[in-house]
Every structure is written in structure tokens, then in C-alpha cells.
Design a protein around this motif. Sequence first.
Motif, PDB file in Angstrom:
ATOM      1  N   GLY A 243       0.773  -1.239   0.000  1.00 23.94           N
ATOM      2  CA  GLY A 243       0.000   0.000   0.000  1.00 23.94           C
ATOM      3  C   GLY A 243       0.800   1.282   0.000  1.00 23.94           C
ATOM      4  N   VAL A 244       2.104   1.225  -0.297  1.00 18.87           N
ATOM      5  CA  VAL A 244       2.970   2.403  -0.216  1.00 18.87           C
ATOM      6  C   VAL A 244       3.562   2.719  -1.579  1.00 18.87           C
ATOM      7  CG1 VAL A 244       5.070   3.363   0.809  1.00 18.87           C
ATOM      8  CG2 VAL A 244       3.529   1.979   2.203  1.00 18.87           C
ATOM      9  N   THR A 245       3.488   3.994  -1.982  1.00 16.02           N
ATOM     10  CA  THR A 245       4.111   4.424  -3.230  1.00 16.02           C
ATOM     11  C   THR A 245       5.261   5.386  -2.931  1.00 16.02           C
ATOM     12  OG1 THR A 245       1.916   4.328  -4.227  1.00 16.02           O
ATOM     13  CG2 THR A 245       3.673   5.287  -5.547  1.00 16.02           C
ATOM     14  N   ARG A 246       4.937   6.642  -2.531  1.00 11.56           N
ATOM     15  CA  ARG A 246       5.942   7.681  -2.230  1.00 11.56           C
ATOM     16  C   ARG A 246       6.955   7.787  -3.364  1.00 11.56           C
ATOM     17  NH1 ARG A 246       4.918   7.792   3.444  1.00 11.56           N
ATOM     18  NH2 ARG A 246       2.837   6.828   3.569  1.00 11.56           N
ATOM     19  N   THR A 247       6.469   8.149  -4.542  1.00 13.17           N
ATOM     20  CA  THR A 247       7.285   8.077  -5.754  1.00 13.17           C
ATOM     21  C   THR A 247       8.602   8.838  -5.685  1.00 13.17           C
ATOM     22  OG1 THR A 247       5.977   9.930  -6.630  1.00 13.17           O
ATOM     23  CG2 THR A 247       5.308   7.703  -7.268  1.00 13.17           C
ATOM     24  N   GLU A 248       8.619   9.946  -4.937  1.00  9.61           N
ATOM     25  CA  GLU A 248       9.851  10.735  -4.909  1.00  9.61           C
ATOM     26  C   GLU A 248      10.987  10.041  -4.173  1.00  9.61           C
ATOM     27  OE1 GLU A 248       7.237  12.315  -1.500  1.00  9.61           O
ATOM     28  OE2 GLU A 248       7.035  11.343  -3.452  1.00  9.61           O
ATOM     29  N   HIS A 249      10.689   8.912  -3.510  1.00 14.58           N
ATOM     30  CA  HIS A 249      11.734   8.187  -2.766  1.00 14.58           C
ATOM     31  C   HIS A 249      11.929   6.756  -3.276  1.00 14.58           C
ATOM     32  CE1 HIS A 249      12.418  11.254   0.323  1.00 14.58           C
ATOM     33  NE2 HIS A 249      11.113  11.474   0.287  1.00 14.58           N
ATOM     34  N   ILE A 250      11.382   6.449  -4.437  1.00 13.36           N
ATOM     35  CA  ILE A 250      11.454   5.073  -4.925  1.00 13.36           C
ATOM     36  C   ILE A 250      12.891   4.623  -5.173  1.00 13.36           C
ATOM     37  CG2 ILE A 250      10.933   3.630  -6.945  1.00 13.36           C
ATOM     38  CD1 ILE A 250       8.123   4.634  -6.891  1.00 13.36           C
ATOM     39  N   GLU A 251      13.741   5.544  -5.619  1.00 11.33           N
ATOM     40  CA  GLU A 251      15.141   5.167  -5.842  1.00 11.33           C
ATOM     41  C   GLU A 251      15.782   4.707  -4.535  1.00 11.33           C
ATOM     42  OE1 GLU A 251      19.143   6.904  -8.033  1.00 11.33           O
ATOM     43  OE2 GLU A 251      17.618   8.284  -7.283  1.00 11.33           O
ATOM     44  N   GLU A 252      15.485   5.431  -3.435  1.00 11.42           N
ATOM     45  CA  GLU A 252      16.012   5.028  -2.133  1.00 11.42           C
ATOM     46  C   GLU A 252      15.411   3.701  -1.694  1.00 11.42           C
ATOM     47  OE1 GLU A 252      16.514   8.565   0.758  1.00 11.42           O
ATOM     48  OE2 GLU A 252      15.037   9.238  -0.726  1.00 11.42           O
ATOM     49  N   PHE A 253      14.111   3.519  -1.937  1.00 10.88           N
ATOM     50  CA  PHE A 253      13.471   2.251  -1.596  1.00 10.88           C
ATOM     51  C   PHE A 253      14.156   1.093  -2.307  1.00 10.88           C
ATOM     52  CE2 PHE A 253       9.036   4.340  -0.792  1.00 10.88           C
ATOM     53  CZ  PHE A 253       9.521   4.892   0.377  1.00 10.88           C
ATOM     54  N   TYR A 254      14.457   1.302  -3.591  1.00 10.65           N
ATOM     55  CA  TYR A 254      15.097   0.245  -4.379  1.00 10.65           C
ATOM     56  C   TYR A 254      16.461  -0.123  -3.799  1.00 10.65           C
ATOM     57  CZ  TYR A 254      17.327  -2.187  -8.234  1.00 10.65           C
ATOM     58  OH  TYR A 254      18.003  -3.117  -8.986  1.00 10.65           O
ATOM     59  N   ARG A 255      17.227   0.891  -3.431  1.00 10.20           N
ATOM     60  CA  ARG A 255      18.557   0.638  -2.877  1.00 10.20           C
ATOM     61  C   ARG A 255      18.476  -0.119  -1.555  1.00 10.20           C
ATOM     62  NH1 ARG A 255      19.853   6.124  -4.169  1.00 10.20           N
ATOM     63  NH2 ARG A 255      19.775   6.612  -1.934  1.00 10.20           N
ATOM     64  N   LEU A 256      17.344   0.019  -0.884  1.00 13.75           N
ATOM     65  CA  LEU A 256      17.170  -0.645   0.414  1.00 13.75           C
ATOM     66  C   LEU A 256      16.416  -1.964   0.298  1.00 13.75           C
ATOM     67  CD1 LEU A 256      16.410   2.543   2.542  1.00 13.75           C
ATOM     68  CD2 LEU A 256      18.495   1.143   2.623  1.00 13.75           C
ATOM     69  N   GLY A 257      16.373  -2.523  -0.897  1.00 15.90           N
ATOM     70  CA  GLY A 257      15.868  -3.878  -1.069  1.00 15.90           C
ATOM     71  C   GLY A 257      14.433  -4.020  -1.513  1.00 15.90           C
ATOM     72  N   VAL A 258      13.731  -2.910  -1.763  1.00 16.17           N
ATOM     73  CA  VAL A 258      12.335  -3.009  -2.195  1.00 16.17           C
ATOM     74  C   VAL A 258      12.289  -3.431  -3.663  1.00 16.17           C
ATOM     75  CG1 VAL A 258      10.164  -1.767  -2.538  1.00 16.17           C
ATOM     76  CG2 VAL A 258      11.575  -1.290  -0.522  1.00 16.17           C
ATOM     77  N   ALA A 259      11.647  -4.564  -3.919  1.00 14.41           N
ATOM     78  CA  ALA A 259      11.552  -5.101  -5.281  1.00 14.41           C
ATOM     79  C   ALA A 259      10.192  -4.861  -5.902  1.00 14.41           C
ATOM     80  CB  ALA A 259      11.842  -6.605  -5.263  1.00 14.41           C
ATOM     81  N   SER A 260       9.189  -4.544  -5.057  1.00 15.87           N
ATOM     82  CA  SER A 260       7.843  -4.340  -5.580  1.00 15.87           C
ATOM     83  C   SER A 260       7.009  -3.555  -4.574  1.00 15.87           C
ATOM     84  CB  SER A 260       7.167  -5.677  -5.892  1.00 15.87           C
ATOM     85  OG  SER A 260       7.122  -6.512  -4.737  1.00 15.87           O
ATOM     86  N   PHE A 261       5.926  -2.997  -5.049  1.00 16.31           N
ATOM     87  CA  PHE A 261       5.019  -2.249  -4.189  1.00 16.31           C
ATOM     88  C   PHE A 261       3.645  -2.257  -4.837  1.00 16.31           C
ATOM     89  CE2 PHE A 261       6.781   0.685  -7.239  1.00 16.31           C
ATOM     90  CZ  PHE A 261       5.720   1.492  -7.614  1.00 16.31           C
ATOM     91  N   ASP A 262       2.644  -1.877  -4.062  1.00 21.95           N
ATOM     92  CA  ASP A 262       1.301  -1.734  -4.620  1.00 21.95           C
ATOM     93  C   ASP A 262       0.682  -0.465  -4.078  1.00 21.95           C
ATOM     94  OD1 ASP A 262      -0.825  -2.443  -2.294  1.00 21.95           O
ATOM     95  OD2 ASP A 262       0.928  -3.737  -2.063  1.00 21.95           O
ATOM     96  N   SER A 263      -0.175   0.155  -4.850  1.00 24.67           N
ATOM     97  CA  SER A 263      -0.830   1.377  -4.403  1.00 24.67           C
ATOM     98  C   SER A 263      -1.966   1.735  -5.343  1.00 24.67           C
ATOM     99  CB  SER A 263       0.169   2.536  -4.358  1.00 24.67           C
ATOM    100  OG  SER A 263      -0.485   3.739  -4.003  1.00 24.67           O
TER     101      SER A 263
END
Length: 435
Positions: A243-263
Motif C-alpha cells: 500500500g505504499v508508493t511515495r514516488t519521490e523516494h522510490i530510488e532510495e526504496f530500491y537501494r534498500l531492497g524493495v523489489a515491488s510495491f502496490d498502491s
Amino acid sequence: MKFFLPDSQDLVDPSFDFENEQRAKDRRRQRHDLYAHEVFSQPAFDGFLVSKGMVDGFGALGSRYTLSQRLRLSQIGAPEFFRVNRAPHPLQIMGDCGAFTYVKEQKPPYSVDDVMDFYATCRFDYGVSLDHVILDFLPEADAPGAGPRAVPAAIRRRQELTLEYASEFLHKHTRGRHAFKPLGVAQGWSPQSYATSVKRLQQMGYDYIALGGMVPLKTQDILRCLQAIQAQRAHGTRLHLLGVTRTEHIEEFYRLGVASFDSTSPLRQAFKDAHDNYYHNGLTYTAIRIPQVEGNTSLQQRIASGQISQNQARKLETACLQAMRLFDSGRRSISKVIEVLLEYEDLYAPDAKRNHAKDYERTLRDAPWRRCACDICKHLKHHVIIFRGAERNRRRGFHNIWSFYRHMRDSGTDTHEFTVGQQVAGLKERACRTN
């Protein structure tokens, strides 16, 4: 990184006539209406997220599915039900239990077996373990010297229950040789408690972990949790943000292991947000409000009380629609369009703190739908920017999904590794314009 679109049975009627606002007489919703992936000739997302709570319904929320739809889903399976073969690229389907539908309950209304049967029967590609949401965020509990009393027992119990369910879920998945890929859910109340959950799930054998309960958190709190998890995350363990997007931080999310999200944010903003209704190249625009006289409750009340005449309201409504039509064909100036729009706005929203004059001027000046390459904007033209009725509003939501996904993909590589530099720049530009 993959984007899953949560399903809430959002479809559009391809027979709808926008000029006359009429439907085909033989239209049947499930047979004729289209899902987002059936509207576009290019990919708009990577898959669906289907919640058991959304399908079954729970408590006052009810189901978004009719009884016949629920039966059909269980009989033919999700791939055929959602007609994923009509998508422009392969779509995957993830199932979860819909924990927010029963968040106020002492324990989930389902068993692990209930959830597994739902995933197997519906033929999902991924299945998320049964969980119980923790809404409290207590980062102070991580402070040195903070004892067990810093976190109420009921909150700790939700985490333990979620981990117990995850262990049972994985054991039964292995024993039953199910085809879907299992995800364990991590719930927590602080960065370290989330990290502890992830560590324990990895010890059970999970290498794909969904992070739940983060929807209400501020972005910086989500990042703090991901950073704490990073210290425990094994090589190869992937994370999914529920349930989380926060598009302006997706690059940081990716670097921290996030492979997928839904929103559902891109879809819902089309008709829920007061200003940011239309996405284009990292910017957002305000949709042009032209409510239906018969569909506006406050306007109908004023007509019924005799404050305004129904003929006057309908005349202004028609004038606004005509003004937008003429504007899009180059036969009406922006100032003239805004003039009639605000006259109608004074009628249907007389108590509004401020009108939409500046927002409308920017939307009409940029006319972003003219530059959009998506199938909806090319077909609907100015109708996509009009805030009016489900058919326009939902299509604008579909456009937002397409625009978000396209911007995400165009900024990256074929493996979904992307940056959001352009998107951040767009948000900064929007902030400057707003200020």
C-alpha cells in the motif's frame, strides 16, 4: 521494481458516449466493461493485488464483488477472470488477506487454511501470509533503556500472531506443494521491531517479505524502518511495500531492497484529491470540475429549497461543457472558459473558501492531455480532464496509472532499475508554481 495495482473492480464502459452521456442499451458490466490493462496498448502496471477482504467483504465495508463474480472468480481462477491474456505484456497476480478490513478485530477472521485455499483456488502467482496490522508507530521503543512496557502487550501480540501465521503458512505451502510464491509479512511498531520481524521470517525460510502497516507512516519513518531492516536483510531477500508508493523516494526504496510495491494512489487521486487529479511527466494538474446537476447533492438541495432554479443550473452546466469543447478545438479563450466555469462554481459550491481560478488557468494553459501519448487521452481528448461522473473520473485514474508507470519505466532500464530524478524535478517545479 514491479508495480502491482490493487483490485477494487474498477472498470470502464467502452460504449459510453461522452458527448451525449449515454450507454449502449445492451451493455453488461462484467462482459463488456474493461479493466485498465485492456484499455491500453502499452503496459501500465506489472500485475494485480487481490485481497480476500475485498472479495469476501467484512463487516460494514462489504464486498466489491457480486455473488456471481465471487463464484466466477473461484471457478475459473484470477487469470481468466481478469482477462490477463488481453494485457499488452504478461501480468502477475498477488493475493493477500486484506488486513485493513479487519484491523479493529482482536484477531483475523480467517485461518491460514482459509487464506491458502483462496490463493490456490484463484490461481495466484504470489500469496501473502495471513497477518494482523499494527497501526501504532512507537520509535521511542528503540531507545536504549526502553523496557518491554514501552510497547503495549496487545501490540506485541499482533506481531507474534503475524509471525506464527507466517510459520504455519510456509510449512503448509511446502507440504502442499502449492504453485504460488509465498511472501511472509513483517509487522512492527518501530524500525528495530520491523528488522526483528524480517530476521525471523528469513530464519523461517522466506526470501520475499511484505512490509505491512506502513501506509499511515511518514516517508522518513518508512526510510528509517528500511534502513534498520537493511542491517538484517540477507543477500537475495526481496521486500514488498504493501500500500505504499511515495514516488519521490522510490530510488532510495530500491537501494534498500524493495523489489515491488502496490498502491491505488494514482487511481484515487483522479477523483479524491482536491487539486492533484491528472499526472503528466512528473507534474500534477487540477481537473476541471463540471458536476452533473442531478448528481450534486448540495446543488439539488438548493434547487429543492428554491434558492436557485434548476433551469439556471442546467444552463450553466451545459455552457461549461460547451466552453471546454470549444476550447479544445481552439475556438474559445482560456479567460472565457474560466469565466463560465467560475460562474457555475459559485452556484454549486458557494461556500468554498477559494475558487479554482489559478488551478484552472494552469491546467488550460498547459493542456497536458494534448501531449499525452496514452490511449485514453488520444481518444477522450478534453473529456479526460473534466471532473464529472465515474466514466471520466475512472479513465483519468487509468491515465494516471499509465503515466506513473511510463515515467517510472522511461527513467530506468528494462530490468526496472530506475531513478526518479525527472520526477523529483517535476515535483519541485510544481512546488515553485504553487508557491
